[in-house]
Design an enzyme around this catalytic site. Structure first.
Site, PDB file in Angstrom:
ATOM      1  CD  GLU A 121      57.717  35.266  48.304  1.00 23.03           C
ATOM      2  OE1 GLU A 121      56.273  35.287  48.616  1.00 23.03           O
ATOM      3  OE2 GLU A 121      58.101  35.822  47.319  1.00 23.03           O
ATOM      4  CD  GLU A 138      54.063  43.331  45.492  1.00 23.81           C
ATOM      5  OE1 GLU A 138      53.692  44.359  45.054  1.00 23.81           O
ATOM      6  OE2 GLU A 138      55.216  42.922  44.906  1.00 23.81           O
ATOM      7  CE  LYS A 148      57.805  32.506  44.245  1.00 24.94           C
ATOM      8  NZ  LYS A 148      57.878  33.673  44.975  1.00 24.94           N
ATOM      9  CG  PHE A 158      45.342  33.063  40.235  1.00 19.37           C
ATOM     10  CD1 PHE A 158      45.056  33.307  41.556  1.00 19.37           C
ATOM     11  CD2 PHE A 158      46.602  33.668  39.842  1.00 19.37           C
ATOM     12  CE1 PHE A 158      45.702  33.956  42.509  1.00 19.37           C
ATOM     13  CE2 PHE A 158      47.279  34.935  40.724  1.00 19.37           C
ATOM     14  CZ  PHE A 158      46.969  34.671  41.909  1.00 19.37           C
ATOM     15  CB  CYS A 195      56.181  37.787  41.078  1.00 11.87           C
ATOM     16  SG  CYS A 195      56.582  38.554  42.795  1.00 11.87           S
ATOM     17  CE  LYS A 245      48.815  41.747  44.145  1.00 12.32           C
ATOM     18  NZ  LYS A 245      48.729  40.468  44.760  1.00 12.32           N
TER      19      LYS A 245
HETATM   20  C1  UGA Z   1      52.342  36.260  42.909  1.00 13.82           C
HETATM   21  C2  UGA Z   1      51.968  34.952  43.375  1.00 13.82           C
HETATM   22  O1  UGA Z   1      50.604  34.938  43.538  1.00 13.82           O
HETATM   23  C3  UGA Z   1      52.503  34.777  44.881  1.00 13.82           C
HETATM   24  O2  UGA Z   1      51.994  33.455  45.329  1.00 13.82           O
HETATM   25  C4  UGA Z   1      53.881  34.852  44.964  1.00 13.82           C
HETATM   26  O3  UGA Z   1      54.498  34.591  46.191  1.00 13.82           O
HETATM   27  C5  UGA Z   1      54.396  36.122  44.314  1.00 13.82           C
HETATM   28  O4  UGA Z   1      53.887  36.092  43.009  1.00 13.82           O
HETATM   29  C6  UGA Z   1      55.915  36.092  44.298  1.00 13.82           C
HETATM   30  O5  UGA Z   1      56.546  35.399  43.579  1.00 13.82           O
HETATM   31  O6  UGA Z   1      56.493  36.771  45.179  1.00 13.82           O
HETATM   32  P1  UGA Z   1      51.923  38.783  43.225  1.00 13.82           P
HETATM   33  O7  UGA Z   1      52.815  39.189  42.083  1.00 13.82           O
HETATM   34  O8  UGA Z   1      52.104  39.467  44.362  1.00 13.82           O
HETATM   35  O9  UGA Z   1      51.852  37.257  43.790  1.00 13.82           O
HETATM   36  O10 UGA Z   1      50.276  39.059  42.632  1.00 13.82           O
HETATM   37  P2  UGA Z   1      49.351  38.259  42.339  1.00 13.82           P
HETATM   38  O11 UGA Z   1      47.940  38.256  42.874  1.00 13.82           O
HETATM   39  O12 UGA Z   1      49.519  36.618  41.984  1.00 13.82           O
HETATM   40  O13 UGA Z   1      48.852  38.742  40.855  1.00 13.82           O
HETATM   41  C7  UGA Z   1      49.801  39.044  39.724  1.00 13.82           C
HETATM   42  C8  UGA Z   1      49.110  39.504  38.503  1.00 13.82           C
HETATM   43  O14 UGA Z   1      48.105  38.583  37.872  1.00 13.82           O
HETATM   44  C9  UGA Z   1      48.258  40.550  38.921  1.00 13.82           C
HETATM   45  O15 UGA Z   1      48.684  41.741  37.901  1.00 13.82           O
HETATM   46  C10 UGA Z   1      46.920  40.575  38.619  1.00 13.82           C
HETATM   47  O16 UGA Z   1      45.975  41.435  38.452  1.00 13.82           O
HETATM   48  C11 UGA Z   1      47.084  39.419  37.625  1.00 13.82           C
HETATM   49  N1  UGA Z   1      45.856  38.372  37.611  1.00 13.82           N
HETATM   50  C12 UGA Z   1      45.524  37.694  38.912  1.00 13.82           C
HETATM   51  C13 UGA Z   1      44.947  38.378  36.733  1.00 13.82           C
HETATM   52  O17 UGA Z   1      44.655  39.011  35.641  1.00 13.82           O
HETATM   53  N2  UGA Z   1      43.928  37.361  37.066  1.00 13.82           N
HETATM   54  C14 UGA Z   1      43.847  36.560  37.918  1.00 13.82           C
HETATM   55  O18 UGA Z   1      42.777  35.851  38.109  1.00 13.82           O
HETATM   56  C15 UGA Z   1      44.720  36.602  39.067  1.00 13.82           C
END
Ligand code: UGA
Length: 429
Positions: free
Chosen positions: A151, A155, A204, A249, A260, A320
């Protein structure tokens, strides 16, 4: 189609609800009796935008039900999705005990051909192990197929990501389960990529590690921006317009957290080590992530000079926005570091305060974001919640002993903040 989802965490529950919503008949299974009782009574154990409505609607329509019995789920379904946790172990490798236990229970319940699909994030070659386990513990020689279907939902945007995926990855050991898997996903109208099972599992880990790399890259660039007076958002915008790079990102901040990226990076490094490759690039991604937080804390301590006995207001606890999840949250890490330096904290998060209490027992929880600054020496923004942009800045200024705001998520404009008289420190600008 008749589907079972084993595990009703973030992934399992959202997947089950979305599958039901497109018309499948879904049985969600969890061994947590309290959670199942809550779901059966119409409650939702997690906060995820749109999820509660989706669950309610599909339970009412008779397409979604909950049980604690794997045997019941298996008997009622053609395809069984495994969505149980694969938590990290102290050495960075993955704890596979939940997957193994579920595979054994599925084996014990098999009486006719089923497709067993792994949705949890797992090390490459897990599919082979699951197949071996089911073969070993089946009571009779029943035919089955094992499929890897990772997947990619985020979140906070899980329902949206599941309903409108960029791609569906289906890793198989034989062509037999492919038509059924395509039928499950036909309503979602996304490209379906059929691969061998090892490649699907690697897609993944390689994807999550690449996204974490992208974040660490821009965070490293943010350090150069700070040293040179450049603006990391302008740099990211300029880079992101190149279609080969993309803007998503590339937001500099406090580093990545959550359940994750940190876990999957460690696992991918470990898996690589086990096959004889030292993935130094990913180790550097981890190091930059830690340093990003350390640089931000240094910025706070240098500005305030003395942390001891200062009161700091912190906006954001979730890892986040749009989630109540505090697992490996940079915001919690930051709070713990500030507490370690002797500061007192007043904290607020729109959704994550309940879950934060266990990790941060000795802070003051404030229900209204506009009351956090009361009696504080500085404010900190630690999570990128959109609503923090609506903070009453004039009121916060009056409440603070000095107008100092450390913005770990770059929510405000530095020039505007300076004009309003704030001592405003953000990331990479
Ligand atoms: C992540 C992946 O984006 C999903 O595709 C994947 O399915 C999921 O892990 C998983 O393996 O289950 P998630 O952990 O829910 O999703 O959150 P993200 O939106 O990816 O953010 C992860 C972290 O990166 C957060 O702490 C967020 O604040 C940080 N982030 C994200 C940044 O610091 N900068 C960005 O530009 C984007």
């Amino acid at each position: 189609m008749k589907l079972a989802i084993i595990g009703t965490g973030y992934v399992g529950l959202v997947t089950g609800a979305c599958f039901a919503d497109v018309g499948h008949q879904v049985t969600c299974v969890d061994n947590d009796t309290q959670k199942v009782a809550l779901l059966q009574a119409g409650g939702i154990p997690i906060y995820e935008p749109g999820l509660a409505e989706l669950v309610r609607k599909n339970v009412a329509a008779g397409r979604l039900r909950f049980t604690t019995s794997i045997a019941e789920g298996v008997a009622a379904s053609e395809i069984i999705f495994i969505a149980v946790p694969t938590p990290p172990q102290p050495d960075g490798s993955v704890d596979m005990s939940f997957i193994e236990k579920v595979a054994r229970e599925i084996a014990g319940a098999l009486t006719s051909y089923k497709i067993v699909v792994d949705k949890s994030t797992v090390p490459v070659k897990t599919g082979d192990k699951v197949a071996e386990t089911i073969e070993r513990y089946s009571r009779s020689r029943v035919d089955f197929d094992v499929v890897s279907n990772p997947e990619f939902l985020r979140e906070g945007f899980a329902v949206e990501d599941l309903m409108h995926p960029d791609r569906i990855v289906v890793g198989v050991r034989s062509p037999r389960p492919v038509p059924a898997m395509k039928a499950v996903y036909a309503p979602f109208q996304a490209p379906i990529i059929v691969t061998d099972i090892n490649s699907a599992e690697l897609i993944k880990h390689a994807s999550n590690s690449f996204l974490a790399l992208k974040i660490s890259y821009i965070n490293a660039v943010s350090a150069i921006c700070e040293a040179t007076g450049a603006n990391v958002q302008q740099v990211a915008n300029g880079m992101g317009l190149d279609a080969r790079i993309g803007r998503r990102f590339l937001n500099a901040g406090l580093g990545f957290g959550g359940s994750c990226f940190p876990k999957d990076l460690s696992a991918f490094i470990k898996i690589s080590e086990q096959v004889g490759y030292d993935f130094r690039l990913l180790k550097e991604v981890q190091r930059i992530n830690v340093e990003q937080m350390e640089r931000f804390v240094k910025k706070i301590t240098e500005t305030l000079w003395v942390l001891k006995d200062k009161t700091i207001g912190v906006l954001g606890l979730a890892f986040k926005q749009n989630t109540d999840d505090v697992r490996s949250s940079p915001a919690i890490d930051l709070c713990q570091r500030l507490l370690g330096g002797g500061a007192r904290l007043r904290v607020h998060d729109p959704k994550a305060m309940d879950k934060a209490r266990a990790l941060l027992p000795n802070v003051t929880y404030v229900d209204d974001m506009n009351e956090v600054a009361a009696g504080c020496d500085a404010l900190v923004i630690a999570t990128e919640w959109d609503e923090f942009k609506q903070l009453d800045l004039a009121r916060a200024r009056d409440q603070l002993s000095a107008p100092i705001l450390f913005d770990g998520r770059n929510l405000f404009d530095p020039d505007e903040m300076a004009q309003l008289g704030w001592i405003y420190k953000s990331v990479g600008r």
